[in-house]
Design a protein around this motif. Structure first.
Motif, PDB file in Angstrom:
ATOM      1  N   GLU A  93       0.842  -1.201   0.000  1.00  0.00           N
ATOM      2  CA  GLU A  93       0.000   0.000   0.000  1.00  0.00           C
ATOM      3  C   GLU A  93       0.876   1.251   0.000  1.00  0.00           C
ATOM      4  OE1 GLU A  93      -3.363   0.020  -0.182  1.00  0.00           O
ATOM      5  OE2 GLU A  93      -3.211  -2.155  -0.433  1.00  0.00           O
ATOM      6  N   PRO A  94       0.429   2.283  -0.698  1.00  0.00           N
ATOM      7  CA  PRO A  94       1.269   3.492  -0.773  1.00  0.00           C
ATOM      8  C   PRO A  94       1.199   4.356   0.482  1.00  0.00           C
ATOM      9  CG  PRO A  94      -0.725   3.781  -2.051  1.00  0.00           C
ATOM     10  CD  PRO A  94      -0.766   2.386  -1.529  1.00  0.00           C
ATOM     11  N   ILE A  95       0.230   4.067   1.322  1.00  0.00           N
ATOM     12  CA  ILE A  95       0.070   4.960   2.474  1.00  0.00           C
ATOM     13  C   ILE A  95       0.740   4.371   3.702  1.00  0.00           C
ATOM     14  CG2 ILE A  95      -1.626   5.991   4.027  1.00  0.00           C
ATOM     15  CD1 ILE A  95      -3.346   6.435   1.550  1.00  0.00           C
ATOM     16  N   VAL A 134      -1.785   8.464  -5.164  1.00  0.00           N
ATOM     17  CA  VAL A 134      -2.828   8.696  -4.164  1.00  0.00           C
ATOM     18  C   VAL A 134      -3.438  10.069  -4.440  1.00  0.00           C
ATOM     19  CG1 VAL A 134      -3.352   8.850  -1.706  1.00  0.00           C
ATOM     20  CG2 VAL A 134      -1.518   7.361  -2.494  1.00  0.00           C
ATOM     21  N   SER A 135      -4.719  10.092  -4.720  1.00  0.00           N
ATOM     22  CA  SER A 135      -5.378  11.375  -4.970  1.00  0.00           C
ATOM     23  C   SER A 135      -5.285  12.235  -3.716  1.00  0.00           C
ATOM     24  CB  SER A 135      -6.854  11.158  -5.279  1.00  0.00           C
ATOM     25  OG  SER A 135      -6.988  10.187  -6.261  1.00  0.00           O
ATOM     26  N   THR A 136      -5.021  13.487  -3.937  1.00  0.00           N
ATOM     27  CA  THR A 136      -4.897  14.420  -2.825  1.00  0.00           C
ATOM     28  C   THR A 136      -5.583  15.708  -3.221  1.00  0.00           C
ATOM     29  OG1 THR A 136      -2.740  13.493  -2.364  1.00  0.00           O
ATOM     30  CG2 THR A 136      -3.245  15.562  -1.303  1.00  0.00           C
ATOM     31  N   GLU A 169      -6.973  19.858  -6.975  1.00  0.00           N
ATOM     32  CA  GLU A 169      -7.057  18.395  -6.984  1.00  0.00           C
ATOM     33  C   GLU A 169      -5.772  17.871  -7.599  1.00  0.00           C
ATOM     34  OE1 GLU A 169      -9.380  16.122  -6.179  1.00  0.00           O
ATOM     35  OE2 GLU A 169     -10.999  17.443  -5.540  1.00  0.00           O
ATOM     36  N   THR A 170      -4.977  17.200  -6.810  1.00  0.00           N
ATOM     37  CA  THR A 170      -3.734  16.696  -7.351  1.00  0.00           C
ATOM     38  C   THR A 170      -3.481  15.295  -6.810  1.00  0.00           C
ATOM     39  OG1 THR A 170      -1.393  17.191  -7.652  1.00  0.00           O
ATOM     40  CG2 THR A 170      -2.360  17.882  -5.583  1.00  0.00           C
ATOM     41  N   HIS A 171      -2.276  14.828  -6.946  1.00  0.00           N
ATOM     42  CA  HIS A 171      -1.961  13.479  -6.493  1.00  0.00           C
ATOM     43  C   HIS A 171      -0.597  13.455  -5.857  1.00  0.00           C
ATOM     44  CE1 HIS A 171      -4.736  13.142  -9.902  1.00  0.00           C
ATOM     45  NE2 HIS A 171      -5.262  12.132  -9.249  1.00  0.00           N
ATOM     46  N   GLN A 172      -0.465  12.573  -4.889  1.00  0.00           N
ATOM     47  CA  GLN A 172       0.861  12.282  -4.360  1.00  0.00           C
ATOM     48  C   GLN A 172       1.200  10.874  -4.824  1.00  0.00           C
ATOM     49  OE1 GLN A 172       1.497  13.578  -0.096  1.00  0.00           O
ATOM     50  NE2 GLN A 172      -0.723  13.466  -0.145  1.00  0.00           N
ATOM     51  N   SER A 222       5.189   2.552 -14.277  1.00  0.00           N
ATOM     52  CA  SER A 222       3.882   1.912 -14.234  1.00  0.00           C
ATOM     53  C   SER A 222       3.162   2.448 -13.006  1.00  0.00           C
ATOM     54  CB  SER A 222       4.046   0.408 -14.246  1.00  0.00           C
ATOM     55  OG  SER A 222       3.912  -0.121 -12.981  1.00  0.00           O
ATOM     56  N   TYR A 223       1.988   2.970 -13.220  1.00  0.00           N
ATOM     57  CA  TYR A 223       1.306   3.633 -12.108  1.00  0.00           C
ATOM     58  C   TYR A 223       0.013   2.922 -11.770  1.00  0.00           C
ATOM     59  CZ  TYR A 223      -0.973   6.020 -16.061  1.00  0.00           C
ATOM     60  OH  TYR A 223      -1.614   6.292 -17.222  1.00  0.00           O
ATOM     61  N   ASP A 224      -0.233   2.933 -10.488  1.00  0.00           N
ATOM     62  CA  ASP A 224      -1.406   2.285  -9.941  1.00  0.00           C
ATOM     63  C   ASP A 224      -2.154   3.349  -9.145  1.00  0.00           C
ATOM     64  OD1 ASP A 224      -3.184   0.445  -9.097  1.00  0.00           O
ATOM     65  OD2 ASP A 224      -1.732  -0.867  -8.101  1.00  0.00           O
ATOM     66  N   ILE A 225      -3.462   3.301  -9.192  1.00  0.00           N
ATOM     67  CA  ILE A 225      -4.240   4.321  -8.493  1.00  0.00           C
ATOM     68  C   ILE A 225      -4.709   3.744  -7.159  1.00  0.00           C
ATOM     69  CG2 ILE A 225      -6.145   5.966  -8.701  1.00  0.00           C
ATOM     70  CD1 ILE A 225      -4.340   6.215 -11.076  1.00  0.00           C
ATOM     71  N   SER A 226      -4.368   4.414  -6.096  1.00  0.00           N
ATOM     72  CA  SER A 226      -4.783   3.940  -4.774  1.00  0.00           C
ATOM     73  C   SER A 226      -6.263   4.253  -4.555  1.00  0.00           C
ATOM     74  CB  SER A 226      -3.946   4.628  -3.705  1.00  0.00           C
ATOM     75  OG  SER A 226      -4.543   4.478  -2.450  1.00  0.00           O
ATOM     76  N   PRO A 227      -6.950   3.374  -3.874  1.00  0.00           N
ATOM     77  CA  PRO A 227      -8.367   3.659  -3.597  1.00  0.00           C
ATOM     78  C   PRO A 227      -8.551   4.726  -2.532  1.00  0.00           C
ATOM     79  CG  PRO A 227      -7.728   1.597  -2.588  1.00  0.00           C
ATOM     80  CD  PRO A 227      -6.558   2.061  -3.387  1.00  0.00           C
ATOM     81  N   MET A 228      -7.476   5.068  -1.843  1.00  0.00           N
ATOM     82  CA  MET A 228      -7.620   6.052  -0.774  1.00  0.00           C
ATOM     83  C   MET A 228      -7.326   7.440  -1.325  1.00  0.00           C
ATOM     84  SD  MET A 228      -8.418   3.897   1.359  1.00  0.00           S
ATOM     85  CE  MET A 228      -8.606   4.717   2.910  1.00  0.00           C
TER      86      MET A 228
END
Lengths: 609, 433
Positions: free
Chosen positions: A359-361, B299-301, B338-341, B377-383
């Motif tokens: 997990e990234p967090i 991670v969307s931020t 709206e950005t991402h980390q 390769s990027y993955d989108i976190s659900p959080m």
């Protein structure tokens, strides 16, 4: 001796020394006037209350100190910083197959295959040996080993505990980074199982750690004998499976679990979501309680800045310079595990598969103690609030009592139980304080309890509170508790004169109202109480017109006036019960208010008399 | 008796008669000092009340159909621009088509000459070259027995050098520099390429993609989708006259998903470390056949300042999400961003495979073959992280605070004063004896 007396009277008297100092003006700013000791009352009940309050305070102090010592645990989160590379895996597993028949590999999203089998230690062991060992442990302590689907309250509690900083750091201090030794084979037992244990470093990317049978699932280099399917048995005991630095005593979800199968072709799949976690006792939050990213301790395996090596070449993979090993911080990876296992047909590869993703967090569990100053302040606040609660409890009580006792008197006009003096237009009343309701056992407090609570000017209805600064001359009334000289006061504007109220106890019972006259001097005495023990309380009011000037006694006119006693019941021990209506003797009061009549009674007497 | 005095008896806050009070100098000093303290503390309360805090919240990202911008600024000192291709692909390996982008290639002088910018051209992402437009409309270039690309300008023909290259690639033939290929000689492809051989290239700009799992990579040669395979024409990359060959040493100046926070916003928010981990990093290699991979978890931020207008934000988001120019996506008015980390793991391997013995991991076997280049390769976190600005204190809280400050200070001061008074009285009594 005389000198000593003088010193005694004036030596450290605040009034006398401060007047000389330049700071004397500051006195007017004193917002905390102290009540003269003679005006304060102490009752036994009050003492009991104080004791209770003190007990409450000490209990509160103790609990507060304890809470401070333990500290507060907060959870923060942050997206992991830096560029990661590797992830350590620690594994200790017993599989019911011979070591030579097992393949242990990691295949990850980066395309790497890690030949874990080369790195991990494999020990030949007996399945029966471990089964016996585990069942023995289970008999002794039910939480020791668990079936996968089993739920045990103790185990859950143990896992829960391992999410708290204090506990986790305690485990770290327990030390011991080694895996336990493999038990020796008993006599007659042959090695039919394999214990695979050790740590390895993989890429910190999604991956699949798997244990498969030789000749199944992989294209092998070189020829390897195809393994007989009847030797397949992927029953296994997981002693430990953890990620990150190896702390054997930390309990992870898959630690000490049992998965057995009677079938040869069985596929065990575990899906693990790895959450990087930092347990720390360091301060990671700002004052306001939010996370201070700069304060997060960084794990040593993370590159925060590219570092140049000796040749000036940039190397990314170095141990992080910013991180320092310390006993207050622990980096680990928690994980959530789900699993499924099923019998598979011949054409599927059987085995034990751990699929993991990261997990990234980053989770940061921080336990911190507030500053000592904050502790002191909070303890102080507890004290304050306790005392205030005490006060708040008391004052409605007082109010209630006052209402109960006073309300009838409000309804019934003029009913008043107490001592009332009318003197030169000043109505002096002694109202017994509800707290000093005099009962038989409280008799000793008689002298201190009745306070002069109400001083009113009948004519003009001036309150004594506005004595200063008002145009109308008023009387200043002071009570002389010592029975000595009145304290020297500077002459005040608009003060008509000064009255001194003296009280004394007389050893013999006196009639309720008495008038003593010695020659020309008339001494008026009001009997406050006529005690059954034969004592009487006597009140003597003498008034001086203008300001008293002790040096010039001749100019001091001491007037003694008729003190009107309006109380009819002298037995004050049962105050509320024995109320009687006060005679509305307005005529006497008028006489007293009449200056002429009083003048007739004026006489010059010696102050000391 | 006056009516008011009836009620005085009900007074629960009995005052001490003025005459029964003692005022002292020490009391005066304590009073003045406590007043100063009260003023100081009220000032503190005020600043506390006016303070703006950023409260991070962690929620599940419930957005749907969203877009994401990838902003990239990378330097490849040893690969010429003509060779570099940027491909953006989604999870299934298909090229993301119809993505808005504004990526530029900047030609850089060779490393020895300091890598200075020469020329800036807009990069065509999966776009067609229109260099054959001036041709005779009936012209149909030969595809040299390779099947003509389906998306050729003129079906069945290979009118441009690119089309010939594509045709070759789709037939899995290597193309080379295009010697003997009429279209390429006309376009001067080989000379163009050779002239640039020693140059470097910087790729900068942004690509707007659907917010789904995917990857993008910078690899040499024209890329083609051949069935399920993603193919790059590597011939020109490996067959080079440059000494030491081209390598994918690279420096990432910037890589961020979504808009970069303005400096004032970064200053304002306590989270100074909301920097992107790959910014300013670089990796070196001398091996042409080398592959760098970055595994990025996005991670969307969002940053929501005080005075945020939800309606305005959502209307901007709905109306302009697809039409705003690259680089302005994610700014939702009133400073809402709206950005991402992201967190990142880096990995590198030689295309020859082999183990990682040099790094001390001889048990680690790298995969063999593949494409040289830099892969993300990027993955989108659900959080989703929401950094919300808030005033932690309400006005009533502020008033309560003031009352507490005054009350508390006066209580303490009264206690001190009482102590001083009692102490001096005791001392006085001691001297009397």
């Amino acid at each position: 001796m005389a000198h000593m007396n003088g010193f005694a009277k004036h030596g450290l008297d605040d009034d006398s020394f401060s007047e000389k100092s330049a700071l004397s003006g500051l006195r007017t700013f004193d917002a905390f006037p102290k009540t003269k000791p003679s005006y304060t009352s102490a009752s036994r009940r009050g003492g009991q209350w104080t004791l209770l309050v003190l007990v409450i305070c000490s209990v509160l102090t103790f609990s507060e100190l304890r809470a401070w010592w333990i500290g507060v645990e907060t959870q923060h989160f942050s997206v992991e910083r830096g560029v990661s590379h590797e992830l350590q895996m620690n594994l200790d597993i017993v599989v019911a197959m011979q070591c030579k028949d097992l393949h242990v590999n990691v295949q990850d999203a980066a395309g790497d295959r890690i030949l874990a089998g080369d790195l991990l230690t494999k020990h030949e062991t007996s399945w029966q040996l471990w089964t016996d060992k585990i069942s023995k442990k289970r008999r002794r302590d039910h939480q020791a080993y668990q079936l996968l689907h089993e739920e045990n309250a103790e185990r859950m509690q143990a896992e829960e505990e391992d999410q708290h900083v204090g506990h986790v750091l305690g485990h770290m201090r327990e030390g011991g980074k080694k895996f336990p030794k493999t038990p020796k084979l008993r006599k007659g037992e042959h090695a039919d199982s394999c214990r695979i244990f050790g740590s390895l470093e993989g890429n910190k990317v999604q991956g699949d750690f798997h244990i498969t049978a030789r000749g199944h699932g992989y294209m092998e280099w070189g020829y390897q004998q195809h393994l007989d399917h009847t030797t397949f048995n992927f029953s296994h005991y997981v002693n430990e499976l953890s990620f990150g630095p190896h702390y054997p005593s930390l309990l992870n979800p898959l630690d000490k679990t049992i998965s057995t199968t009677p079938s040869h072709f069985h596929k065990f799949q575990y899906y693990l979501s790895i959450v990087p976690t930092i347990f720390t006792k360091r301060r990671v939050s700002t004052k306001s309680g939010s996370l201070d990213p700069a304060a997060i301790p960084q794990p040593p395996t993370l590159d925060l800045v590219p570092v140049k090596d000796k040749d000036g070449k940039e190397v990314l993979h170095v141990l992080n310079q910013l991180s320092r090993a310390d006993s207050k911080t622990l980096f680990t990876n928690q994980y959530a595990a789900t699993s499924q296992s099923r019998e598979v047909p011949d054409n599927t590869v059987p085995g034990i598969f751990f699929k993991y993703d990261i997990e990234p967090i980053l989770l940061i569990v921080a336990e911190q103690r507030s500053s000592f100053l904050a502790l002191v302040i909070s303890v102080w606040q507890h004290y304050k609030s306790t005392f205030e609660t005490y006060g708040a409890l008391i004052s409605p009580f007082v109010l209630l009592k006052a209402v109960i006792y006073e309300f009838p008197s409000l309804l019934m006009e003029k009913e008043f139980n107490g001592v009332e003096y009318v003197l030169k237009g000043i109505r002096l009343r002694e109202v017994p304080s509800p707290f000093c309701s005099i009962t038989e056992e409280d008799r000793t407090e008689v002298t201190t309890c009745p306070h002069l609570t109400e001083v009113a000017l009948d004519a003009g209805a001036l309150s004594p509170d506005v004595m200063e600064g008002t145009e109308t001359p008023t009387w200043k009334v002071t009570e002389d508790s010592q029975g000595g000289l009145p304290p020297p006061h500077a002459p005040k504007k608009n003060v008509y004169g000064e009255c001194i109220l003296r009280r004394s106890r007389v050893p013999e019972p006196l009639p309720p109202m008495s008038t003593n006259s010695t020659g020309q001097n008339l001494e008026e005495v009001a009997v406050l109480t006529s005690g059954e023990d034969g004592h009487s309380e006597r009140c003597n009011i003498s008034c001086t017109e203008g300001s008293p000037v002790p040096e010039d006694k001749s100019s001091a006119q001491l007037r003694q006036s008729q003190v009107k006693r309006t109380r009819q019941d002298s037995a004050r021990s049962t105050v509320p019960a024995k109320r009687t209506k006060i005679d509305d003797d307005q005529s006497l009061a008028t006489v007293n208010m009449d200056g002429d009549i009083i003048k007739e009674q004026d006489s010059e007497i010696q102050i000391n008399s | 008796m006056p009516a008011k005095s009836r009620f005085t008896r009900l007074d629960a806050f009995t005052k001490t008669v003025e005459d029964a009070r003692v005022r002292t100098t020490s009391g005066g000093i304590v009073t003045l000092a406590s007043l100063l303290v009260v003023v100081y503390l009220i000032w503190g309360e005020w600043t506390d009340y006016r303070r703006i805090l950023v409260q991070p919240e962690l929620i599940v990202d419930k957005g749907r159909g969203e877009k994401m911008e990838i902003h990239l600024n990378m330097t490849f000192p040893r690969v010429p621009c003509e060779l570099l291709t940027l491909d953006v692909m989604d999870v299934s390996g298909e090229q993301q088509t119809g993505v808005a982008h504004g990526v530029e290639k900047v030609r850089l002088t060779p490393v020895a000459e300091g890598s200075m910018p020469i020329e800036r051209t807009s990069l065509a992402l999966h776009a067609q070259d229109d260099s054959a437009k001036h041709m005779d409309p009936d012209y149909c270039g030969s595809c040299y027995s390779a099947p003509a690309p389906a998306n050729a300008q003129k079906s069945g023909c290979c009118n441009t050098c690119d089309e010939v290259r594509e045709a070759y690639a789709s037939n899995s033939w290597s193309f080379g520099k295009g010697e003997g290929v009429e279209q390429c000689e006309r376009e001067g492809y080989g000379e163009k390429l050779d002239a640039q051989r020693k140059e470097g290239c910087r790729i900068e700009g942004g690509v707007r993609v659907n917010k789904v799992v995917g990857n993008f990579h910078i690899a040499p040669g024209r890329s083609f989708s051949n069935g399920n395979m993603h193919v790059h024409d590597l011939n020109n990359y490996f067959d080079t006259p440059v000494e030491g060959g081209h390598t994918f040493s690279h420096e990432i100046h910037e890589l961020h998903f979504g808009p970069k926070l303005p400096a004032d916003v970064v200053d304002k928010w306590s989270d100074h470390h909301h920097d992107n981990p790959l910014d300013g990093t670089s990796q070196q290699t001398d091996d042409p056949a080398f592959n760098f991979m970055y595994f990025v978890k996005v991670v969307s931020t969002s940053f929501i300042p005080l005075g945020w207008d939800a309606k305005l934000s959502s209307s901007i988001h709905t109306a302009y999400q697809d039409i705003v120019p690259i680089g302005t996506h994610g700014y939702l008015g009133h400073g809402t961003i709206e950005t991402h980390q992201y967190s990142v793991t880096s990995h590198k391997r030689s295309l020859r495979g082999g183990n990682d013995a040099a790094e001390g991991h001889k048990e680690r076997l790298h995969a063999r073959d593949g494409i040289p280049g830099v892969f993300f390769s990027y993955d989108i976190s659900p959080m989703k992280v929401i950094n919300r600005e808030a005033r932690p204190k309400t006005f009533t809280g502020f008033l309560t605070g003031i009352c507490a400050v005054i009350g508390g200070t006066l209580t303490v001061a009264a206690a001190i004063d009482r102590g001083v008074y009692e102490g001096s009285t005791r001392l006085k009594k001691l001297h009397q004896r």
